[in-house]
Design an enzyme around this catalytic site. Structure first.
Site, mmCIF file in Angstrom:
data_model
loop_
_atom_site.group_PDB
_atom_site.id
_atom_site.type_symbol
_atom_site.label_atom_id
_atom_site.label_comp_id
_atom_site.label_asym_id
_atom_site.label_seq_id
_atom_site.Cartn_x
_atom_site.Cartn_y
_atom_site.Cartn_z
ATOM 1 N N VAL A 29 65.729 26.610 43.467
ATOM 2 C CA VAL A 29 64.271 26.713 43.451
ATOM 3 C C VAL A 29 63.743 27.132 44.814
ATOM 4 C CG1 VAL A 29 64.088 24.957 41.643
ATOM 5 C CG2 VAL A 29 63.661 24.335 44.012
ATOM 6 N N ASP A 30 62.593 27.832 44.775
ATOM 7 C CA ASP A 30 61.949 28.278 46.005
ATOM 8 C C ASP A 30 60.681 27.492 46.286
ATOM 9 O OD1 ASP A 30 62.704 31.540 44.793
ATOM 10 O OD2 ASP A 30 63.850 30.355 46.260
ATOM 11 N N ALA A 31 60.201 26.753 45.292
ATOM 12 C CA ALA A 31 58.967 25.991 45.483
ATOM 13 C C ALA A 31 59.070 24.641 44.786
ATOM 14 C CB ALA A 31 57.775 26.757 44.928
ATOM 15 N N LYS A 63 58.544 26.454 49.532
ATOM 16 C CA LYS A 63 57.088 26.351 49.477
ATOM 17 C C LYS A 63 56.756 24.994 48.851
ATOM 18 C CE LYS A 63 55.787 31.217 49.208
ATOM 19 N NZ LYS A 63 56.897 31.620 50.028
ATOM 20 N N ARG A 250 61.849 29.332 39.170
ATOM 21 C CA ARG A 250 62.260 29.062 40.544
ATOM 22 C C ARG A 250 61.387 27.966 41.158
ATOM 23 N NH1 ARG A 250 67.024 30.778 42.337
ATOM 24 N NH2 ARG A 250 66.178 30.628 44.447
#
Lengths: 310, 314
Positions: A29-31, A63, A250
C-alpha cells in the site's frame, strides 16, 4: 488481498497482524487511511505509540489520510486538535463528515440562496459556511426552547432546503421540532446525515451515543431515510481520489468499527485493518452474527511499529 | 413500527351514511382522543352530546390514546375539565399500557425501570408498584439542565438493576437521558426496551404538528441498534387487555380514530370495525391517495356526525 474490486460479502476470517504480513501490507500500500476516534485518540487522549507510528509510516513515504465520521469539528478544527496533541497533520489530509456534508451539497448544486438547518455542532456549520452556504441552527439553537401554548406557533424558515443531522450532544426538542417541520413542510427539503454510528468513544472512559441517535430521532418524526455522506458510504472516497493519484487497492483503511470503517474500506476496494483499541472487541469480531471480516486485525495502530521491529 | 399487515385487500372506505346501523351493530366504541375528542385543550364540536347519545343507547365507551404525558387519572381530570363524564377505568393511555405490559410479563419488583418520557409514565409505574428512575427532570441540576462535559476522566454511572427502559414522548429530551438509557440497554443483561408508541408527529397544539414519541424512540433505536416492544397503537396490546378486562368480543367493537397508521391499523389488527374521522391529522385526500394502503370500513367528518345521521334518517 490484491483484489481491486470491492468484496463486501467476503467472510474469510480476519488474519491477526504479524511481523510477516505487516511487512507485506506495508509493501503493498501507498496510503493509510485512519479513522480517528478509537484509533488515533479516545476523546482528547492520544492512544499509545501513535506519534512514533505515524512518523515511521511517513518516513517510508506512505501518504496518511484521516477519515472521521465525527462531524463536531471542521477540517481546520481537526488540524488544530492534531497539533494540540503533538501531531503534524494538515487540513488537506483530513476528511471529516462535516466536510462531506458541505461537499455533498456542492456537488449536487444546492442553490446558495437556500438555507441549511443544522442539528449538530460547530464543525458542520463552519464547513457549510466555507463552502458558501447559509447555515441555521447548530450551536445557536442549544439554548432554545419550544413553547406550546394555544396561540403560539412554532415558526420555521421556509427557505431551508436541506437539514443536515450529525452528532449533537446538545440535542433538544426545539431542534428536533425545527428539523422535523423543515423536512415535512418545505417542498423538496433534503435530509442529509453526516453518519449513523450508534455509539463512539467521545471520552476515553466509555462509549456515548453517536450521530445514529440524532439521525434516528429525525427518521422517527419524519418517516424518511437520509442520504448518508459519511462511512460506510464511499462518498468521501471521491474526494480522496481527487487528491491522491492512487488506486484504492493501494490503500489500507485502518479503523475500529466494522459497520463503518471496515465496510467503507471494503466498499471502496481497499485493504482493511481493524484495531481493537476502540468500540470493537475480539468477541464482537468473532461472533457468528458478525458478517464483516477485515483483512487483518490487531490491538492498536502502534503494533505496526512493534511488529516491523522498528 | 410493528410488522402488522392487513391480510385482505381492503375495499375503499365508505362514507358513513347510516350511523344507526353501525351503532346498532357494535357494543363498544373505542375512541382515540387527540383529533377525535379534542384538539390540544379544545373540545371538538358536538362531542358531549354524541357521547351522551351513545351511552343512552347502552354502548360501552373506551378511550385509547397513545399520548403518554398523562396518567389515566390525569386524563380523567382533563375529561372532567372539558365537561365530559368519563371515568379513569374507561381510559387507556400508552403510559398505562407500559405499566400493564410490565405487569403482564411479571417484571420482577426488585428490578427497576428507567424512563425517558413524561409524568404520565412515572405515575402509572408507581401505581403498578414498580421502582423507577428517570422522567422529565432526570439529570437536572437546580439551576437547569445537566450539562454533559465530554472531557477526559468523565464517566457516567448507571444503575445495574435497571431491567427495562421505557421510552415515550419527552419534551425535555437530552443527551444525558439518551446516554443513560443507552447504557442500560447495552450493558444490563436482558434489559428490555419498551416504547409507549412510535407516532411520528402529534398535535400538542391545535395549530400544527409536533415531533412525536417516534422521535425519542428512533433516537434510542439509533444508539442501541435494537428495536423496541411497542405497547401503544397500532400494537394490539391495549385492545387485548381491554377485551379481557371487559369481557367483550372484538367483533363487537368499533374503533374510531383520526390516524390511519395507528388508530385504524390498531382496529384492523384487532379485528374490529373501523371508523376514520377527518377532524384530526388525516384529510380526505390523504385517505384517497394511491400511496395509502390503509382503508377503514367507514369515514366521516367528526363523531358528532352520529347525531346528524340520526336526524337525517328517513
Amino acid at each position: 488481498m490484491e483484489s481491486t474490486t470491492p468484496n463486501p460479502t467476503s467472510t474469510a476470517a480476519a488474519e491477526l497482524l504479524t511481523g510477516a504480513n505487516a511487512k507485506l501490507l506495508l509493501d503493498s500500500v501507498d496510503a493509510f487511511l485512519f479513522d480517528c476516534d478509537g484509533v488515533i485518540w479516545k476523546g482528547d487522549k492520544l492512544i499509545d505509540g501513535i506519534p512514533e507510528t505515524l512518523e515511521m509510516l511517513r518516513s517510508k513515504g506512505k501518504k496518511l489520510v484521516f477519515v472521521t465520521n465525527n462531524s463536531t469539528k471542521s477540517r481546520i478544527q481537526y488540524a488544530n486538535k492534531f497539533r494540540t496533541l503533538g501531531l503534524s497533520v494538515s487540513q488537506d489530509e483530513i476528511f471529516s463528515s462535516s466536510f462531506a456534508a458541505a461537499m455533498y451539497l456542492k456537488v449536487n448544486q444546492f442553490p446558495p440562496q437556500k438555507k441549511v438547518y443544522v442539528i449538530g455542532g460547530e464543525g458542520i456549520v463552519q464547513e457549510l459556511q466555507l463552502a458558501g452556504f447559509t447555515a441555521l441552527g447548530g450551536p445557536e439553537d442549544v439554548e432554545k426552547r419550544a413553547q406550546w401554548k394555544s396561540n403560539c406557533l412554532f415558526e420555521h424558515d421556509k427557505d431551508v432546503g436541506a437539514v443536515v443531522v450529525g452528532l449533537d450532544p446538545d440535542i433538544n426538542y426545539y431542534k428536533l421540532q425545527y428539523g422535523t417541520l423543515c423536512i415535512r413542510e418545505n417542498p423538496g427539503c433534503l435530509f442529509i446525515a453526516t453518519n449513523r454510528d450508534s455509539v463512539g468513544h467521545m471520552t476515553d472512559l466509555q462509549e456515548w451515543p453517536g450521530a445514529g441517535c440524532m439521525v434516528g430521532a429525525i427518521c422517527g418524526s419524519t418517516e424518511r431515510e437520509p442520504v448518508v455522506v459519511g462511512k460506510p458510504s464511499t462518498f468521501m472516497m471521491e474526494f480522496l481520489l481527487q487528491k491522491f493519484n492512487l488506486s484504492t487497492s493501494r490503500m489500507c483503511m485502518v479503523g475500529d468499527r466494522l459497520d463503518t470503517d471496515i465496510l467503507f474500506g471494503q466498499n471502496a476496494g481497499c485493504k482493511t485493518l481493524l484495531v481493537l483499541s476502540g468500540v470493537t472487541t475480539r468477541s464482537i469480531l468473532d461472533d457468528p452474527s458478525n458478517k464483516i471480516q477485515p483483512d487483518y486485525y490487531t490491538n492498536k495502530v502502534s503494533d505496526i511499529l512493534g511488529l516491523l521491529g522498528e | 413500527m410493528e410488522g402488522f399487515t392487513t391480510t385482505t385487500t381492503k375495499a375503499s372506505a365508505q362514507p358513513l351514511e347510516n350511523a344507526d346501523v353501525l351503532i346498532a351493530s357494535v357494543e363498544t366504541f373505542i375512541f382515540d382522543c387527540d383529533g377525535v375528542i379534542w384538539k390540544g385543550d379544545k373540545l371538538i364540536d358536538g362531542v358531549p352530546e354524541t357521547l351522551d347519545m351513545l351511552r343512552s343507547k347502552g354502548k360501552r365507551l373506551v378511550f385509547v390514546t397513545n399520548n403518554s404525558t398523562k396518567s389515566r387519572k390525569q386524563y380523567g381530570k382533563k375529561f372532567e375539565t372539558l365537561g365530559l363524564s368519563v371515568s379513569e377505568e374507561e381510559i387507556f393511555a400508552s403510559s398505562f399500557a407500559a405499566a400493564a405490559y410490565l405487569k403482564s410479563i411479571n417484571f420482577p419488583k426488585d428490578k427497576k425501570v428507567y424512563v425517558i418520557g413524561e409524568d404520565g409514565i412515572l405515575k402509572e409505574l408507581e401505581l403498578a408498584g414498580f421502582q423507577y428512575l428517570g422522567g422529565p427532570k432526570f439529570g437536572q441540576q437546580e439551576d437547569g439542565e445537566k450539562k454533559i462535559e465530554l472531557k477526559p476522566g468523565f464517566l457516567m454511572e448507571h444503575d445495574k438493576d435497571v431491567g427495562a427502559v421505557v421510552v415515550g414522548f419527552d419534551r425535555y429530551f437530552n443527551y444525558y437521558k439518551v446516554q443513560y438509557g443507552t447504557l442500560c440497554i447495552r450493558e444490563n443483561p436482558g434489559c428490555l426496551f419498551i416504547a409507549t408508541n412510535r407516532d411520528a408527529v402529534t398535535h400538542l397544539t391545535d395549530a400544527q404538528e409536533w415531533a412525536g414519541g417516534g422521535s425519542m424512540v428512533g433516537a434510542i433505536c439509533g444508539s442501541t441498534q435494537r428495536e423496541p416492544h411497542v405497547v401503544g397503537k397500532p400494537s394490539t396490546f391495549m385492545m387485548d387487555y381491554l377485551a379481557v378486562k371487559f369481557g367483550i368480543l372484538k367483533s363487537q367493537i368499533c374503533m374510531v380514530g383520526d390516524r390511519l397508521d395507528t388508530d385504524i391499523l390498531f382496529g384492523q389488527n384487532g379485528g374490529c370495525k373501523t371508523l376514520l374521522v377527518l377532524s384530526g391529522v388525516t384529510t380526505l385526500s390523504m385517505l384517497q391517495s394511491p400511496n395509502n394502503s390503509i382503508q377503514p370500513d367507514f369515514y366521516t367528518n367528526k363523531i358528532s356526525d352520529f347525531l346528524a345521521s340520526k336526524a337525517a334518517t328517513v
